[in-house]
Design a protein around this motif. Structure first.
Motif, PDB file in Angstrom:
ATOM      1  N   GLN A   1       4.888  12.187   7.594  1.00 26.30           N
ATOM      2  CA  GLN A   1       5.270  11.466   8.813  1.00 26.30           C
ATOM      3  C   GLN A   1       4.038  11.076   9.625  1.00 26.30           C
ATOM      4  OE1 GLN A   1       8.376  13.818  10.824  1.00 26.30           O
ATOM      5  NE2 GLN A   1       9.065  14.392   8.786  1.00 26.30           N
ATOM      6  N   LYS A   2       3.008  11.927   9.628  1.00 27.06           N
ATOM      7  CA  LYS A   2       1.763  11.578  10.322  1.00 27.06           C
ATOM      8  C   LYS A   2       1.100  10.365   9.665  1.00 27.06           C
ATOM      9  CE  LYS A   2       0.755  16.257  11.971  1.00 27.06           C
ATOM     10  NZ  LYS A   2      -0.153  17.431  11.831  1.00 27.06           N
TER      11      LYS A   2
ATOM     12  N   ASP B   1       3.056   7.344  10.647  1.00 27.13           N
ATOM     13  CA  ASP B   1       2.738   6.950  12.023  1.00 27.13           C
ATOM     14  C   ASP B   1       1.384   6.243  12.087  1.00 27.13           C
ATOM     15  OD1 ASP B   1       3.271   6.988  14.913  1.00 27.13           O
ATOM     16  OD2 ASP B   1       1.606   8.393  15.008  1.00 27.13           O
ATOM     17  N   MET B   2       0.403   6.741  11.326  1.00 25.88           N
ATOM     18  CA  MET B   2      -0.923   6.104  11.293  1.00 25.88           C
ATOM     19  C   MET B   2      -0.838   4.681  10.747  1.00 25.88           C
ATOM     20  SD  MET B   2      -3.256   9.300   9.942  1.00 25.88           S
ATOM     21  CE  MET B   2      -4.634   8.235   9.529  1.00 25.88           C
ATOM     22  N   ALA B   3      -0.002   4.488   9.722  1.00 26.63           N
ATOM     23  CA  ALA B   3       0.167   3.149   9.148  1.00 26.63           C
ATOM     24  C   ALA B   3       0.789   2.206  10.173  1.00 26.63           C
ATOM     25  CB  ALA B   3       1.035   3.224   7.889  1.00 26.63           C
TER      26      ALA B   3
ATOM     27  N   LEU C   1      10.716   6.911  12.633  1.00 24.67           N
ATOM     28  CA  LEU C   1       9.461   6.205  12.387  1.00 24.67           C
ATOM     29  C   LEU C   1       9.686   4.911  11.613  1.00 24.67           C
ATOM     30  CD1 LEU C   1       7.103   9.203  11.566  1.00 24.67           C
ATOM     31  CD2 LEU C   1       6.905   7.648  13.505  1.00 24.67           C
ATOM     32  N   ILE C   2      10.618   4.944  10.667  1.00 25.43           N
ATOM     33  CA  ILE C   2      10.935   3.716   9.923  1.00 25.43           C
ATOM     34  C   ILE C   2      11.452   2.647  10.877  1.00 25.43           C
ATOM     35  CG2 ILE C   2      12.519   2.704   8.223  1.00 25.43           C
ATOM     36  CD1 ILE C   2      12.298   5.355   6.658  1.00 25.43           C
ATOM     37  N   ASN C   3      12.358   3.054  11.763  1.00 23.76           N
ATOM     38  CA  ASN C   3      12.904   2.100  12.750  1.00 23.76           C
ATOM     39  C   ASN C   3      11.816   1.581  13.687  1.00 23.76           C
ATOM     40  OD1 ASN C   3      15.344   2.587  11.569  1.00 23.76           O
ATOM     41  ND2 ASN C   3      16.183   3.809  13.247  1.00 23.76           N
ATOM     42  N   GLU C   4      10.886   2.461  14.065  1.00 23.35           N
ATOM     43  CA  GLU C   4       9.785   2.042  14.933  1.00 23.35           C
ATOM     44  C   GLU C   4       8.936   0.976  14.243  1.00 23.35           C
ATOM     45  OE1 GLU C   4       5.642   3.876  16.787  1.00 23.35           O
ATOM     46  OE2 GLU C   4       7.304   5.251  16.336  1.00 23.35           O
ATOM     47  N   ALA C   5       8.657   1.193  12.958  1.00 20.20           N
ATOM     48  CA  ALA C   5       7.855   0.220  12.201  1.00 20.20           C
ATOM     49  C   ALA C   5       8.551  -1.131  12.136  1.00 20.20           C
ATOM     50  CB  ALA C   5       7.598   0.744  10.787  1.00 20.20           C
ATOM     51  N   VAL C   6       9.834  -1.122  11.806  1.00 24.47           N
ATOM     52  CA  VAL C   6      10.586  -2.377  11.678  1.00 24.47           C
ATOM     53  C   VAL C   6      10.657  -3.098  13.020  1.00 24.47           C
ATOM     54  CG1 VAL C   6      12.822  -3.395  11.098  1.00 24.47           C
ATOM     55  CG2 VAL C   6      11.885  -1.541   9.695  1.00 24.47           C
TER      56      VAL C   6
ATOM     57  N   ILE D   1       5.008  -1.276   4.610  1.00 20.40           N
ATOM     58  CA  ILE D   1       4.941   0.155   4.304  1.00 20.40           C
ATOM     59  C   ILE D   1       5.987   0.493   3.247  1.00 20.40           C
ATOM     60  CG2 ILE D   1       5.246   2.495   5.209  1.00 20.40           C
ATOM     61  CD1 ILE D   1       4.400   1.378   7.972  1.00 20.40           C
ATOM     62  N   ILE D   2       5.530   1.247   2.251  1.00 20.19           N
ATOM     63  CA  ILE D   2       6.433   1.789   1.225  1.00 20.19           C
ATOM     64  C   ILE D   2       6.356   3.299   1.354  1.00 20.19           C
ATOM     65  CG2 ILE D   2       6.924   1.908  -1.243  1.00 20.19           C
ATOM     66  CD1 ILE D   2       5.176  -0.717  -1.458  1.00 20.19           C
ATOM     67  N   VAL D   3       7.493   3.956   1.584  1.00 18.44           N
ATOM     68  CA  VAL D   3       7.439   5.383   1.893  1.00 18.44           C
ATOM     69  C   VAL D   3       8.627   6.131   1.291  1.00 18.44           C
ATOM     70  CG1 VAL D   3       8.674   5.121   4.095  1.00 18.44           C
ATOM     71  CG2 VAL D   3       7.130   7.070   3.780  1.00 18.44           C
ATOM     72  N   GLN D   4       8.359   7.346   0.878  1.00 21.31           N
ATOM     73  CA  GLN D   4       9.423   8.248   0.457  1.00 21.31           C
ATOM     74  C   GLN D   4       9.998   8.905   1.710  1.00 21.31           C
ATOM     75  OE1 GLN D   4       8.376  12.070  -0.910  1.00 21.31           O
ATOM     76  NE2 GLN D   4       9.888  12.131  -2.547  1.00 21.31           N
ATOM     77  N   ALA D   5      11.291   8.767   1.920  1.00 21.41           N
ATOM     78  CA  ALA D   5      11.925   9.283   3.142  1.00 21.41           C
ATOM     79  C   ALA D   5      12.640  10.595   2.828  1.00 21.41           C
ATOM     80  CB  ALA D   5      12.912   8.265   3.699  1.00 21.41           C
ATOM     81  N   LEU D   6      11.926  11.695   2.999  1.00 22.74           N
ATOM     82  CA  LEU D   6      12.438  12.983   2.528  1.00 22.74           C
ATOM     83  C   LEU D   6      13.583  13.537   3.359  1.00 22.74           C
ATOM     84  CD1 LEU D   6       9.169  14.844   1.479  1.00 22.74           C
ATOM     85  CD2 LEU D   6      11.046  14.136   0.010  1.00 22.74           C
TER      86      LEU D   6
END
Length: 333
Positions: free
Chosen positions: A95-96, A99-101, A121-126, A109-114
């Motif tokens: 998650q850190k 957040d840095m990305a 954070l995903i919503n914040e990015a979008v 961003i491509i991320v594994q959402a555990l």
């Protein structure tokens, strides 16, 4: 006089030494500057897009394949892929990195959402205009654009179906799962349980957590075998679980009596399958996940329509499948 001469000698020696170091470093700086000049002369334009891929564990064999797939796609597309991940599975560290990305305002961003904590954070990015693709583990309730990876519930079902097909009579199963908290491992266990409950002869006697560590998977399998003498089968839901289960069973001279299902076609798992120490390996497509994710996220950046989910192939492998592949001129990779 002797003391004065000695002092002069020391000072002269120090001066010569300092001069020698200065000349040494000056020459190295000159060589470095020449290299930079040469590099700039042949430097290609910077890639148009900067994509960050955040995996579960950067140097894990499985995630290394995901990263390799993404980096191979990087060569084809006008993009730079920054592959990141914790040294050990750690959702908070992931998650850190996420957040840095976001704060770096990357192009995608491509991320594994555990777990559910990734949703915020995903919503914040979008909301900041950065498209997000989930990989390997989905966050369907978030604003992510699409998911690419295994249908983990289906993978668990396939494991359960293999067990029912290959065994008869009463079967008592010990489960070693990578994580109780991580969604993809939860789904693999749920899918497995939902299939085997169709037959009363098969029961899960206990479930332990390996934290996606080889040594811990062996410890937990050893513990299960000691605590539950009636175990006749094992199901491991992460890459190293099958390896740990086999090691524990060997140490207790129990392997011949067990039916063991492992996850992921790592070289070690394939060797165990060849040696009939694993009965089944559930195969995923990590390289394809990484490779396809780059094209998909670039389509999103360019305003193209994408599907909500892109499932990659999941398969059941037995020793006979490896033999058939060899007979057809294929490989075991």
């Amino acid at each position: 006089m002797n003391r004065t001469n000695s002092l002069y000698i020391v000072l002269i020696f120090s001066f010569i030494t300092a001069l020698g170091f200065s000349l040494y470093f000056y020459n190295h700086v000159q060589e470095y500057d020449e290299k930079i000049t040469d590099m700039k002369a042949f430097e290609s334009p910077l890639p148009k897009y900067h994509i960050v891929l955040i995996g579960e564990e950067k140097d894990h064999d499985y995630w290394r394949l995901v990263g390799e797939g993404a980096k191979e796609a990087e060569v084809i597309y006008d993009t730079f892929v920054e592959y990141e991940g914790p040294k050990r599975s750690n959702p908070e560290e992931q998650q850190k990195l996420l957040d840095m990305a976001i704060q770096s305002n990357v192009d995608g961003i491509i991320v594994q959402a555990l777990n559910e904590n990734f949703k915020v954070l995903i919503n914040e990015a979008v909301n900041k205009g950065i498209p997000v693709v989930t990989i390997d583990t989905d966050a369907p309730d978030s604003m992510r654009e699409t998911y690419i990876g295994t249908d983990n519930y289906l993978a668990g079902q396939l494991a359960g179906e293999a067990l029912l097909e290959d065994t008869s009579g009463e079967v008592n199963v010990g489960v070693v799962t990578g994580s109780f908290q991580n969604k993809h491992h939860q789904l693999r266990v749920e899918g497995f349980k939902d299939v085997i409950k169709k037959e009363d002869r098969v029961n899960v006697v206990a479930i332990e957590e390996s934290n996606i560590l080889r040594v811990e998977s062996e410890d937990k399998a050893y513990q299960l075998l000691n605590d539950h003498k009636n175990i006749t089968a094992f199901y491991g839901t992460s890459s190293y679980d099958g390896i740990g289960i086999v090691a524990a069973a060997k140490s207790l001279d129990r392997l011949e009596d067990l039916y063991v299902i492992g996850f992921d076609t790592l070289d070690e798992n394939i060797e165990l399958l060849k040696n009939e120490e694993l009965n089944v390996v559930i195969g995923q497509q990590p390289f394809q996940m990484g490779y396809n994710s780059i094209g998909i996220i670039l389509d999103i950046i360019k305003g193209k329509t994408v599907e909500d989910i892109y499932y990659t192939e999941v398969s059941i492998l037995r020793k006979s499948d490896l033999t058939a592949s060899n007979n057809k001129g294929g490989t075991d990779d």
